[in-house]
Scaffold this active site. Structure first.
Site, short mmCIF file in Angstrom:
data_model
loop_
_atom_site.label_atom_id
_atom_site.label_comp_id
_atom_site.label_asym_id
_atom_site.label_seq_id
_atom_site.Cartn_x
_atom_site.Cartn_y
_atom_site.Cartn_z
N HIS A 62 0.83 -1.20 0.00
CA HIS A 62 0.00 0.00 0.00
C HIS A 62 0.87 1.26 0.00
O HIS A 62 0.55 2.24 -0.69
CB HIS A 62 -0.91 0.01 1.23
N HIS B 47 2.03 -4.26 8.84
CA HIS B 47 3.39 -4.00 8.39
C HIS B 47 4.20 -3.35 9.50
O HIS B 47 3.66 -2.74 10.43
CB HIS B 47 3.41 -3.09 7.15
#
Length: 302
Positions: free
Chosen positions: A216, A258
């Site tokens: 992303h 993440h």
């Protein structure tokens, strides 16, 4: 009369520890007899004493030698056991005393994991910011690869200008390049996120399964830089576009998907994708050819 040399030799033999019967098995030498210098006339008792001591010494040496034989094998095995673990201290020293580079890398990774877990405040509904999880997930969805690919295709089908189609075709190719590159790096590194979570359906479709790098963040950085370079936008919109890219990358960290280093490397990879796409920019005629092939029509769109 015995010579002084023989007298001194006997004295050394008497004083020597290894010449005693109990140490004969260690010396591995035959028992030396004390040769008397005199004759044999009243030497019956004197000669019997040394012979008996020699016999007893031989018997004791044989008994000790026999008893020491079965113990040789365990001693050898013990020595082998001592020699085999002798290799371990070197490995332990390498592990316990790594280089400065290894210490620095391990320290940075430990700090990264600790900060990433603390920042995962929306990882679960029971997390400190669990109530904002749906909003953060919606923000992350705006940077998803499937969202941008479908949106670009829809805009391309509705575009009526050659310049717009050129920009959209190059954007679509940049998005496909980003998805494939990030998926390949993730498959190669296979780093797990700070919180063990099962990837969602859209993540599996976009091949965003592992943590490094953050897909992303890479996509948001590439798209924002692409739009800033090829669209004429007002200053507030440009600021909002940069802020959007940063928030999309942070949203994945807040959701516990993440690490911080994944997000930073994702931003860097996205900028690299933009630079690569700018170097291989497709012209308008090439884009029209690709559009014609994709729609099975050899006439360009007008």
């Amino acid at each position: 009369m015995p010579s002084s040399y023989n007298v001194r030799a006997r004295a050394r033999e008497r004083n020597s520890v290894l010449s005693r019967p109990e140490f004969m098995s260690l010396n591995h030498q035959p028992v030396r007899s004390n040769s008397g210098g005199g004759g044999g006339g009243g030497g019956g008792s004197a000669g019997g004493g040394p012979s008996e001591s020699r016999g007893s010494a031989r018997r004791q040496g044989q008994v000790k030698h026999q008893t020491s034989q079965p113990s040789e094998e365990p001693i050898d095995s013990g020595s082998k056991d001592k020699r085999e673990p002798g290799k371990m201290p070197e490995e332990d020293c390498m592990q316990l005393n790594p280089s400065f580079k290894g210490i620095a890398i391990n320290s940075l990774l430990a700090i990264d994991i600790c900060l990433s877990k603390r920042m995962g405040v929306c990882a679960y509904t029971s997390s400190p910011w669990g109530g904002c999880r749906s909003m953060v997930a919606l923000l992350a969805l705006t940077g998803h690869g499937i969202t941008w690919i479908i949106g670009t295709i829809v805009c391309l089908t509705r575009s009526n200008t050659l310049a717009g189609q050129e920009v959209l075709v190059n954007l679509l190719l940049a998005l496909l390049l980003d998805v494939m590159t990030v998926a390949g790096v993730q498959r190669l590194v296979k780093r797990r996120g700070p919180w063990e979570m099962t990837p969602g359906f859209l993540d599996c479709v976009a091949m965003d399964i592992y943590s490094f790098p953050a897909a992303h963040a890479s996509r948001a950085a590439m798209v924002s830089k692409f739009l800033l370079s090829h669209l004429v936008l007002a200053v507030p919109l440009r600021i909002l576009l940069v802020l959007w890219a940063f928030l999309v990358g942070m949203s994945r960290v807040l959701l516990g998907r993440h690490h911080l280093t994944d997000m930073v490397c994702g931003f860097a990879l996205g900028l690299l994708h933009f630079s690569l796409m700018e170097s291989v920019w497709l012209s308008s005629s090439t884009c029209q050819t690709l559009i014609s092939i994709s729609t099975l029509s050899w006439s360009p769109f007008f």
